[in-house]
Scaffold this active site. Structure first.
Site, PDB file in Angstrom:
ATOM      1  N   CYS A 139       1.009  -1.503  -0.083  1.00 37.72           N
ATOM      2  CA  CYS A 139      -0.165   0.327  -0.109  1.00 37.72           C
ATOM      3  C   CYS A 139       0.861   0.712  -0.184  1.00 37.72           C
ATOM      4  O   CYS A 139       1.172   1.425   1.031  1.00 37.72           O
ATOM      5  CB  CYS A 139      -0.212  -0.082   1.001  1.00 37.72           C
ATOM      6  SG  CYS A 139      -1.644   1.347   0.962  1.00 37.72           S
ATOM      7  N   CYS A 142      -0.298   4.500   2.219  1.00 40.97           N
ATOM      8  CA  CYS A 142      -0.645   3.882   3.699  1.00 40.97           C
ATOM      9  C   CYS A 142       1.509   4.210   4.171  1.00 40.97           C
ATOM     10  O   CYS A 142       1.603   4.989   5.268  1.00 40.97           O
ATOM     11  CB  CYS A 142      -0.504   2.482   4.284  1.00 40.97           C
ATOM     12  SG  CYS A 142      -2.088   2.111   3.467  1.00 40.97           S
ATOM     13  N   ASP A 143       2.474   3.976   3.451  1.00 42.04           N
ATOM     14  CA  ASP A 143       3.779   3.676   4.317  1.00 42.04           C
ATOM     15  C   ASP A 143       4.349   4.135   3.065  1.00 42.04           C
ATOM     16  O   ASP A 143       5.547   4.468   3.256  1.00 42.04           O
ATOM     17  CB  ASP A 143       4.143   1.550   3.770  1.00 42.04           C
ATOM     18  CG  ASP A 143       3.345   0.976   4.487  1.00 42.04           C
ATOM     19  OD1 ASP A 143       2.455   2.039   5.434  1.00 42.04           O
ATOM     20  OD2 ASP A 143       2.825   0.173   3.890  1.00 42.04           O
TER      21      ASP A 143
END
Ligand SMILES: Cc1cc2nc3c(=O)[nH]c(=O)nc-3n(C[C@H](O)[C@H](O)[C@H](O)COP(=O)(O)OP(=O)(O)OC[C@H]3O[C@@H](n4cnc5c(N)ncnc54)[C@H](O)[C@@H]3O)c2cc1C
Length: 320
Positions: A139, A142-143
């Protein structure tokens, strides 16, 4: 929704809180069926994992994936849909009402709309599981931030790989896209953007065979599929975008499925069990977009409403 010692009874239970689930919930709520949405682990579904969505109609400047998910939820709840933070663990579709076991107790549903979508595929190579969250990710939204000024590899050749690779260029010092073929499946516009981006380069005809590192990702073992030559490639991050598998495990043996595990439906979103409808990526290996999934979700709810009308003889209109 009514409760007794055996669980909660609902007219319409929607499994999944992605674009499909909340579109179905919106239509079912407007038909005054008080649908309950079980969110699963990913509120907003896969769409919420992407930074921006540029191809959902109505947003000429694009819309954040998470923001779009929140808007879907808010609109469905505005008309009476109820969100429950739970995952279905097992279902019994042998008789109605259908029984759904969750970590928050049991539900009994007059109709079930399955919108459990899909989950990212893994490379299934040594080191991948151990170093997930320590340099390996599925992701970018997200990261991506964790890789500020770092060297990142993206694996994949479809729209998601190129789109997310381009997104990571906001943070990373370089993004190397590794693809097992010479040609990309991704759309031409995305390919052009990636090829022209100064931070993006490509390693083609190559697969990753091992993720290396002790406490965190340090390097990848690569193999050229044409020459069989192996190399060690140092990197700080590995983002994997190699497709998805439908979340249908719990329906095996109960609903008809394709060889690839997608739930089989007809043009009315009906499954092989009357009263169980499926829509979105859980049943659609072809289009897999927010707009197509949302459309299928709406269709499933309209058909579910008609199903309930037929068996209850009630006067309900989903589209009013
Ligand atoms: C990185 C990325 C970028 C993308 N970009 C775009 C884009 O730009 N434009 C576009 O149109 N599409 C894009 N897509 C595709 C789009 O996100 C999907 O087509 C869409 O989200 C599918 O919707 P869905 O509701 O069918 O499934 P999903 O979004 O997969 O949602 C499934 C839902 O089911 C829930 N669930 C799963 N198992 C259970 C269970 N056991 N019990 C209860 N709930 C469960 C999950 O928690 C989730 O809420 C992208 C996808 C990815 C991964």
């Amino acid at each position: 929704m009514s409760s007794n010692g055996n669980g909660k009874h609902v007219k319409v239970l929607v499994l999944g809180s992605g674009p499909t689930g909340y579109s179905a919930a919106l239509y079912a709520a407007r038909a005054e069926l008080q649908p309950v949405v079980l969110t699963g682990m990913q509120l907003g579904g896969q769409a919420a994992l992407t930074y921006t969505i540029e191809n959902y109609p109505g947003f000429p400047e694009g819309v954040g994936g998470a923001q779009l998910g929140e808007l879907f939820q808010k609109q469905a709840e505005h008309f009476g849909a109820v969100t429950e933070f739970a995952s279905a663990n097992s279902v019994d579709l042998t008789k109605r009402p259908f029984k759904v076991e969750t970590d928050n107790g049991d539900y009994w549903a007059d109709v079930l709309i399955v919108a459990t979508g899909a989950s990212p595929n893994h490379l299934e190579i040594p080191g991948e599981v151990e170093l997930t969250g320590r340099g390996v990710s599925y992701c970018a939204t997200c990261d991506g931030w964790f890789f500020k000024d770092k060297k990142v590899v993206v694996v994949g050749g479809g729209d998601s790989a190129l789109e997310e690779g381009l997104f990571i260029t906001r943070y990373a010092s370089s993004v190397t896209i590794i693809h097992r073929r010479e040609e990309f499946r991704a759309g031409q516009l995305l390919q052009k953007r990636a090829k022209e981006h100064p931070k993006v380069d490509f390693i083609l005809d190559t697969v990753v065979t091992e993720v290396m590192g002790t406490d965190k990702l340090e390097a990848l073992r690569l193999r050229n599929v044409k020459t069989d030559q192996e190399t060690i490639y140092e990197t700080d991050g590995l983002f994997i975008f190699i497709g998805h598998t439908p979340n249908t495990q719990m329906f095996k043996g109960q609903l008809d499925m394709s060889d690839l595990g997608y739930i089989q439906i007809n043009e009315r979103m009906e499954t092989s069990v009357p009263g169980v409808f499926a829509a979105g990526e859980v049943a659609d290996p072809h289009f897999r977009q927010v707009v197509t999934s949302a459309g299928m979700g709406a269709a499933a709810a309209i058909q579910a409403t008609r199903f309930l009308e037929a068996i209850e003889g009630t006067e309900i209109t989903a589209t009013d």
